[in-house]
Motif scaffolding. Structure first.
Motif, PDB file in Angstrom:
ATOM      1  N   GLY A  36       0.804  -1.214   0.000  1.00  0.00           N
ATOM      2  CA  GLY A  36       0.000   0.000   0.000  1.00  0.00           C
ATOM      3  C   GLY A  36       0.836   1.261   0.000  1.00  0.00           C
ATOM      4  O   GLY A  36       0.308   2.352  -0.081  1.00  0.00           O
ATOM      5  N   TYR A  37       2.140   1.133   0.113  1.00  0.00           N
ATOM      6  CA  TYR A  37       2.998   2.321   0.153  1.00  0.00           C
ATOM      7  C   TYR A  37       3.433   2.770  -1.238  1.00  0.00           C
ATOM      8  O   TYR A  37       3.806   3.917  -1.438  1.00  0.00           O
ATOM      9  CB  TYR A  37       4.245   2.055   1.003  1.00  0.00           C
ATOM     10  N   LEU A  38       3.392   1.830  -2.185  1.00  0.00           N
ATOM     11  CA  LEU A  38       3.876   2.136  -3.532  1.00  0.00           C
ATOM     12  C   LEU A  38       2.757   1.944  -4.550  1.00  0.00           C
ATOM     13  O   LEU A  38       1.841   1.151  -4.340  1.00  0.00           O
ATOM     14  CB  LEU A  38       5.044   1.208  -3.883  1.00  0.00           C
ATOM     15  N   ASP A  39       2.855   2.653  -5.659  1.00  0.00           N
ATOM     16  CA  ASP A  39       1.865   2.499  -6.721  1.00  0.00           C
ATOM     17  C   ASP A  39       2.516   1.870  -7.959  1.00  0.00           C
ATOM     18  O   ASP A  39       3.653   1.381  -7.905  1.00  0.00           O
ATOM     19  CB  ASP A  39       1.169   3.829  -7.029  1.00  0.00           C
ATOM     20  N   GLU A  40       1.788   1.907  -9.068  1.00  0.00           N
ATOM     21  CA  GLU A  40       2.257   1.242 -10.292  1.00  0.00           C
ATOM     22  C   GLU A  40       3.554   1.837 -10.844  1.00  0.00           C
ATOM     23  O   GLU A  40       4.270   1.186 -11.590  1.00  0.00           O
ATOM     24  CB  GLU A  40       1.165   1.256 -11.371  1.00  0.00           C
ATOM     25  N   LYS A  83       3.297   6.387  -3.009  1.00  0.00           N
ATOM     26  CA  LYS A  83       1.888   6.782  -3.012  1.00  0.00           C
ATOM     27  C   LYS A  83       1.468   7.571  -1.768  1.00  0.00           C
ATOM     28  O   LYS A  83       0.878   8.647  -1.885  1.00  0.00           O
ATOM     29  CB  LYS A  83       1.029   5.523  -3.156  1.00  0.00           C
ATOM     30  N   LYS A  84       1.751   7.058  -0.588  1.00  0.00           N
ATOM     31  CA  LYS A  84       1.311   7.723   0.643  1.00  0.00           C
ATOM     32  C   LYS A  84       2.020   9.063   0.844  1.00  0.00           C
ATOM     33  O   LYS A  84       1.410  10.021   1.296  1.00  0.00           O
ATOM     34  CB  LYS A  84       1.511   6.820   1.857  1.00  0.00           C
ATOM     35  N   LYS A 143       7.053  13.224   6.935  1.00  0.00           N
ATOM     36  CA  LYS A 143       8.324  12.675   7.423  1.00  0.00           C
ATOM     37  C   LYS A 143       8.137  11.259   7.955  1.00  0.00           C
ATOM     38  O   LYS A 143       8.995  10.397   7.717  1.00  0.00           O
ATOM     39  CB  LYS A 143       8.944  13.594   8.485  1.00  0.00           C
ATOM     40  N   GLN A 144       7.015  10.986   8.618  1.00  0.00           N
ATOM     41  CA  GLN A 144       6.737   9.628   9.109  1.00  0.00           C
ATOM     42  C   GLN A 144       6.570   8.658   7.948  1.00  0.00           C
ATOM     43  O   GLN A 144       7.145   7.561   7.956  1.00  0.00           O
ATOM     44  CB  GLN A 144       5.467   9.611   9.961  1.00  0.00           C
ATOM     45  N   MET A 186       8.947   5.493   7.038  1.00  0.00           N
ATOM     46  CA  MET A 186       8.340   4.156   6.964  1.00  0.00           C
ATOM     47  C   MET A 186       8.632   3.520   5.598  1.00  0.00           C
ATOM     48  O   MET A 186       9.012   2.351   5.513  1.00  0.00           O
ATOM     49  CB  MET A 186       6.827   4.261   7.179  1.00  0.00           C
ATOM     50  N   LEU A 187       8.464   4.297   4.542  1.00  0.00           N
ATOM     51  CA  LEU A 187       8.737   3.796   3.200  1.00  0.00           C
ATOM     52  C   LEU A 187      10.202   3.389   3.066  1.00  0.00           C
ATOM     53  O   LEU A 187      10.518   2.350   2.480  1.00  0.00           O
ATOM     54  CB  LEU A 187       8.376   4.849   2.145  1.00  0.00           C
ATOM     55  N   ARG A 188      11.085   4.202   3.634  1.00  0.00           N
ATOM     56  CA  ARG A 188      12.516   3.895   3.559  1.00  0.00           C
ATOM     57  C   ARG A 188      12.807   2.534   4.198  1.00  0.00           C
ATOM     58  O   ARG A 188      13.530   1.718   3.632  1.00  0.00           O
ATOM     59  CB  ARG A 188      13.321   4.995   4.245  1.00  0.00           C
TER      60      ARG A 188
END
Length: 123
Positions: A1-5, A71-72, A100-101, A105-107
């Motif tokens: 859910g953090y990344l898109d296409e 995405k987020k 920043k959160q 998180m994505l990192r």
């Protein structure tokens, strides 16, 4: 859910000739985004806020985030820019904390992803 296409498209560009393509793109993104976050932090430390400058920084940050499919982060950047346009300082500050959160998180998720790839690939 953090990344898109967009992230999937980056993965599809990776091949045997350039096996670290996605990781290089993401590393470059984090180098740029850390600098932009610092710029935004500094701009938010100055009162009264220069909403135009903040919006310009966030526009750059949103663009680079969307280029890797974050995405987020992109959604939060859009919200930040709405607060800038409306001149709502408190909204900018709160949304920037969320950005920043999400960025951190994505990192972590991407670092785990690349570790799994390298161990699966035997490198």
């Amino acid at each position: 859910g953090y990344l898109d296409e967009q992230f999937i498209q980056l993965e599809e560009l990776q091949d045997d000739a350039n096996p670290d393509f996605v990781e290089e793109i993401v590393t470059s993104y984090y180098t740029d985004s850390v600098r932009l976050i610092q710029n935004i932090d500094q701009a938010l430390a100055k009162y009264p806020f220069d909403f135009e400058k903040l919006d310009n920084y966030m526009h750059q940050f949103k663009g680079s985030s969307s280029s890797i499919g974050a995405k987020k982060v992109v959604l939060e950047c859009s919200q930040f820019r709405k607060y800038c346009a409306a001149g709502i300082a408190e909204g900018c500050v709160k949304t920037f904390q969320m950005i920043k959160q999400e960025h951190a998180m994505l990192r972590k998720k991407l670092e785990t992803y690349f570790q799994m790839l390298s161990s699966a690939g035997g490198t």
